[in-house]
Design a protein around this motif. Structure first.
Motif, short mmCIF file in Angstrom:
data_model
loop_
_atom_site.label_atom_id
_atom_site.label_comp_id
_atom_site.label_asym_id
_atom_site.label_seq_id
_atom_site.Cartn_x
_atom_site.Cartn_y
_atom_site.Cartn_z
N LYS A 663 0.84 -1.21 0.00
CA LYS A 663 0.00 0.00 0.00
C LYS A 663 0.87 1.26 0.00
CE LYS A 663 -4.26 -1.91 1.94
NZ LYS A 663 -5.29 -1.80 2.99
N ASP A 664 0.82 2.03 1.10
CA ASP A 664 1.53 3.31 1.17
C ASP A 664 2.93 3.18 1.76
OD1 ASP A 664 -0.70 4.61 0.15
OD2 ASP A 664 -1.56 4.93 2.14
N PHE A 665 3.44 1.94 1.85
CA PHE A 665 4.75 1.75 2.48
C PHE A 665 5.67 0.91 1.59
CE2 PHE A 665 1.94 2.56 6.04
CZ PHE A 665 2.71 3.39 6.86
N THR A 666 6.97 1.21 1.69
CA THR A 666 8.01 0.31 1.18
C THR A 666 8.52 -0.46 2.38
OG1 THR A 666 8.69 1.73 -0.64
CG2 THR A 666 10.31 0.18 0.21
N VAL A 667 8.43 -1.80 2.32
CA VAL A 667 8.78 -2.62 3.48
C VAL A 667 10.11 -3.32 3.21
CG1 VAL A 667 8.05 -4.47 5.02
CG2 VAL A 667 6.34 -2.97 3.97
N LEU A 668 11.05 -3.14 4.15
CA LEU A 668 12.36 -3.80 4.08
C LEU A 668 12.38 -4.94 5.10
CD1 LEU A 668 15.84 -2.32 3.65
CD2 LEU A 668 15.45 -3.74 5.64
N TYR A 669 12.58 -6.17 4.61
CA TYR A 669 12.64 -7.35 5.48
C TYR A 669 14.11 -7.69 5.73
CZ TYR A 669 7.71 -8.01 4.36
OH TYR A 669 6.36 -7.85 4.21
N PHE A 670 14.52 -7.71 6.99
CA PHE A 670 15.91 -8.00 7.38
C PHE A 670 15.88 -9.23 8.28
CE2 PHE A 670 19.93 -7.78 9.38
CZ PHE A 670 20.76 -6.97 8.62
N SER A 671 16.37 -10.40 7.75
CA SER A 671 16.26 -11.68 8.47
C SER A 671 17.64 -12.28 8.69
CB SER A 671 15.40 -12.67 7.68
OG SER A 671 14.12 -12.13 7.42
N ASP A 672 17.78 -12.99 9.81
CA ASP A 672 19.00 -13.78 10.05
C ASP A 672 18.63 -15.10 10.70
OD1 ASP A 672 18.93 -13.64 12.95
OD2 ASP A 672 19.63 -11.58 12.82
N ASN A 673 19.60 -16.02 10.77
CA ASN A 673 19.37 -17.33 11.39
C ASN A 673 20.15 -17.45 12.68
OD1 ASN A 673 21.90 -17.39 10.28
ND2 ASN A 673 21.74 -19.49 9.48
N GLY A 674 20.18 -16.34 13.48
CA GLY A 674 20.96 -16.29 14.71
C GLY A 674 20.28 -16.99 15.87
N ILE A 675 20.66 -16.59 17.10
CA ILE A 675 20.18 -17.29 18.30
C ILE A 675 18.74 -16.92 18.63
CG2 ILE A 675 22.49 -17.50 19.29
CD1 ILE A 675 21.92 -15.11 21.03
N GLY A 676 18.21 -15.82 18.05
CA GLY A 676 16.81 -15.45 18.26
C GLY A 676 16.51 -15.09 19.70
N MET A 677 15.23 -14.88 19.99
CA MET A 677 14.82 -14.53 21.36
C MET A 677 13.38 -14.97 21.60
SD MET A 677 14.47 -10.41 21.00
CE MET A 677 15.56 -10.19 19.59
N ASN A 678 12.99 -15.02 22.85
CA ASN A 678 11.64 -15.45 23.26
C ASN A 678 10.70 -14.24 23.18
OD1 ASN A 678 9.31 -16.26 24.59
ND2 ASN A 678 10.43 -17.60 25.99
N MET A 679 9.82 -14.21 22.17
CA MET A 679 8.93 -13.06 21.97
C MET A 679 7.88 -12.98 23.07
SD MET A 679 9.97 -11.34 19.41
CE MET A 679 8.57 -10.31 19.04
N ASN A 680 7.43 -14.12 23.60
CA ASN A 680 6.45 -14.10 24.68
C ASN A 680 7.02 -13.42 25.92
OD1 ASN A 680 4.51 -15.46 23.18
ND2 ASN A 680 5.29 -17.46 23.79
N LYS A 681 8.31 -13.56 26.11
CA LYS A 681 8.94 -13.01 27.31
C LYS A 681 9.45 -11.59 27.09
CE LYS A 681 12.49 -14.22 30.74
NZ LYS A 681 13.52 -15.20 31.11
#
Length: 740
Positions: A663-681
């Motif tokens: 729509k009205d945005f240009t979206v930049l997706y930045f991904s890695d396969n690192g250690i990640g984190m607990n989103m619930n916490k």
């Protein structure tokens, strides 16, 4: 109330007989006690009946009346139908008893508008009928439940979404959160809550087109037929009492305080006077004769029941309203007298009639001329008021599909009134985002499910601009199948109001953001600046002593140097945070994302090389963005260094960067396969100030806060999705609205 007036009789013998009959009737009435079942406990709600009792109106009518206090276990309709009372006071719920073929008869309507409201606590944020969906609601079957059903059906709320609870008549159940809403009287309960210091919201059925009578005086069909004269006398005496009570509320309030249980239930004179004031708004004694009922309005109420599926198509109001049995005028004339005077009488009548006819015609002519002048003036004033208010009136006859619009209002949109909607429909002018809502409301109106509605939406002007309007629509006439036959409505230009509303929202948004930043700055200054300053003050005081050894003096000097470094680091953080907030004043330019990324990668080439990271990019869909270069470098640098810093030692680091249009945005997706984190916490803390989630890895917890501030300062947004030991994806949305 509909009564047939008693004719006057001219024969003395008949008057004598009638007088004897009246005396007998009064004597009989004084011996019998009429029982009136009130709707609830003693309060100002029944002031008229108390007034009729204490002022002697019942006694003057030869009636002995006993008032039975109401309660939750003695509903008035049930009590009267079972013969335990002769008269009762109830609400418009009585119409449902009539529909169910119960022999009830309404004598008069005390309240011209129903006092029933739905009460919610203000902090629950339940402000409209649709907010009641899925909530616990306390109501009584014969006191408010009917209006609740009508309201839900009108608003399209399924009954299975409602948790109905039997009324406990205890306001604390709402305050304590046992239920989300209760039914109550606008004349009593709201004042009780406010007196307790509670803030409440009221949902009024009348605001949704459901306007019924309230507090009706009724009896049974059998009693009305057997004791017609007594019913008429009781009703007239009661209405006389109501007229007195509404004119002398203070006197009646003093009397009510003497009744059993009133003071014990905590009522004061102030409570009763407030109730009287609220009742005045519903009874309307200055505008409508107390007790007045309009059969047409009862029919309209029944029609509402039918539209809502609460009554059958062949149901009528026949037999619901009381009609007194007066005596027809009986006159016997002497045939001989008529014969002797017939000729002269006809001649005189002809002369008088001719003179009266001339006089009437002359007066009617003058009145008609005045009426024409008045109506022309009224039409001009109405036209001026409509034009000044920016209203556009329209009418739609569905039999011939013809729609008439106000030509002047059409011109304000830039269209030619003669060509307006010749080659398109009204829906073609509606904004795509509002179209489905407009269609749904119009469908409900055409099907007869919604007798009226109001809706705000945008329409396109001739110049291609979008203008906000508030549209009112109402059904004037129904077809035999229950669908709409004729519609009328008005369009009101609210574009200026919406613009001010948008400005207010922006100001509010900025104020909230500023307040949040002030809190964060207060946090930094109170925690990160205060401690080093306090330490410096203590150390310099110690160093001022002359007895210090060289070793201790050197140690203090080192500590002072450390405190100064802390202050310098904190001040640098503050400077960087302030710089991140100035997005609206930073120069924007068209940037090639791949080129800028290459610059950042070269600047940290050693870190990238040491990490062994593989960077994959795909900017085919969007190659360039309009954004400040310094901010883009900050974003890419923070995300790259974070990916390297938090890489997994179980696999080779892979970083994927791509762009998409949304729509009205240009979206930049930045991904890695690192250690990640607990989103619930940690999901709600990721972009917080000085937030760190891996204590074993060095960092300030400032980078993500900085880039979020930079992005949001330019109307963008950043989101994150992460899983432990899987990886992390940041989604950065750059606004395209400010692009050149």
């Amino acid at each position: 109330m509909m009564l047939i007036t008693l004719s006057k009789f001219k024969r003395l013998d008949f008057l004598f007989f009638a007088g004897i009959l009246l005396l007998c009737t009064n004597s009989y009435a004084q011996k019998d006690t009429l029982r009136l079942r009130l709707k609830w406990h003693h309060q100002f709600q029944f002031a008229g009946y108390y007034a009729a009792q204490i002022k002697g109106y019942y006694k003057d009518a030869g009636l002995n009346v006993q008032m039975l206090e109401g309660s939750e276990v003695n509903p008035p309709v049930k009590t009267v139908l079972e013969g335990n009372a002769d008269f009762g006071v109830t609400g418009s719920d009585i119409l449902s008893f009539h529909i169910d073929k119960k022999p009830v008869v309404v004598l008069s309507a005390i309240f011209q508008h129903s006092p029933y409201v739905f009460i919610t606590m203000a902090d629950k944020k339940i402000n409209s009928a649709t907010d009641l969906a899925g909530k616990k609601i306390m109501a009584s079957p014969d006191q408010g439940w009917l209006l609740l059903q009508a309201l839900f059906l009108r608003e399209g709320i399924p009954f299975e979404n409602i948790q109905l609870i039997e009324h406990s008549w205890n306001n604390k159940d709402l305050i304590d959160g046992k239920v989300d809403a209760i039914t109550g009287y606008s004349t009593a309960e709201p004042f009780q809550f406010r007196k307790m210091g509670q803030s409440i919201n009221l949902i009024r059925p009348i605001d949704y087109g459901i306007d019924f009578y309230g507090d009706l005086l009724f009896t049974t069909r059998e009693f009305a037929d057997k004791h017609t004269a007594k019913v008429e006398s009781f009703t007239q005496a009661s209405l006389k009492g109501w007229a007195y009570a509404m004119s002398h509320p203070s006197e009646i309030a003093d009397y009510i305080l003497t009744l059993p249980g009133v003071k014990e239930r905590g009522f004061t004179k102030a409570d009763l006077m407030n109730e009287a004031e609220e009742m005045h708004k519903l009874i309307l004694p200055d505008l409508v004769e107390i007790g007045h009922m309009n059969p047409g309005r009862w029919q309209a109420m029944l029609d509402t029941y039918k539209q809502l599926g609460m009554a059958k198509k062949n149901d009528t109001i026949d037999g619901l309203l009381f009609a007194g049995l007066g005596y027809k005028k009986i006159m016997y004339f002497d045939i001989l007298l008529y014969s002797l005077g017939i000729g002269g009488s006809l001649f005189i009548i002809a002369l008088v009639w001719n003179w009266q006819l001339r006089k009437i015609v002359h007066k009617k002519t003058i009145d008609l001329q005045k009426e024409i002048i008045f109506r022309k003036g009224a039409e001009q004033r109405l036209e001026l008021a409509i034009e000044a208010a920016g209203l556009g009136i329209w009418e739609w006859n569905l039999d011939n599909t013809g729609i008439n619009y106000d030509p002047k209002w059409v011109k304000t949109l830039g269209y030619d009134p003669d060509k307006f909607l010749k080659e398109m429909s009204w829906l073609d002018l509606v904004h795509p985002e509002d179209s489905d809502n407009v269609k749904e409301n119009m469908r409900g109106l055409l099907d007869g499910k919604l007798p009226a509605n109001s809706l705000a939406y945008r329409i396109r002007t001739k110049a291609g601009q979008w203008k906000w309007i508030l549209s009112f629509s109402k059904i004037l006439a129904f077809k035999k199948d229950g669908t709409a036959g004729n519609l009328i409505g008005a369009h009101l230009d609210i574009d200026f109001v919406k613009e001010k509303e948008r400005e207010l929202q922006e100001i509010t948004k900025e104020l909230r953001k500023t307040n949040s930043e002030l809190e964060k700055f207060a946090y930094i200054t109170s925690h990160n600046l205060r401690a080093p300053v306090v330490n410096l003050m203590s150390l310099t005081q110690i160093q001022a002593e002359e007895t210090l050894t060289p070793e201790l003096n050197e140690e203090i000097t080192n500590k002072i140097h450390y405190c100064v470094q802390q202050l310098d680091s904190t001040l640098n953080d503050l400077i960087e945070i302030v710089a991140s907030k100035s997005g609206s004043h930073v120069l924007k330019e068209s940037l090639n994302i791949q080129a800028e990324l290459d610059l950042i990668v070269r600047s940290i080439e050693k870190q990238v090389s040491d990490s062994g990271a593989r960077i994959e990019t795909n900017f085919a869909e969007v190659k360039n963005i309009y954004f400040p270069k310094r901010f883009l470098h900050s974003i890419l640098l923070n995300l790259l260094t974070n990916s390297i810093k938090y890489r997994s030692d179980k696999r080779k680091l892979v970083i994927t960067i791509k762009t998409r249009i949304k729509k009205d945005f240009t979206v930049l997706y930045f991904s890695d396969n690192g250690i990640g984190m607990n989103m619930n916490k940690f999901g709600n803390k990721i972009f917080g100030l000085y937030q760190r989630f891996h204590s074993e890895i060095d960092g300030k917890g400032l980078g993500l806060y900085i880039i979020k501030s930079q992005i949001e300062s330019l109307d963008g947004k950043i989101e994150v999705d992460s899983m432990p030991d899987v990886g992390t994806t940041f989604k950065v949305s750059f606004s395209n609205l400010a692009s050149p």
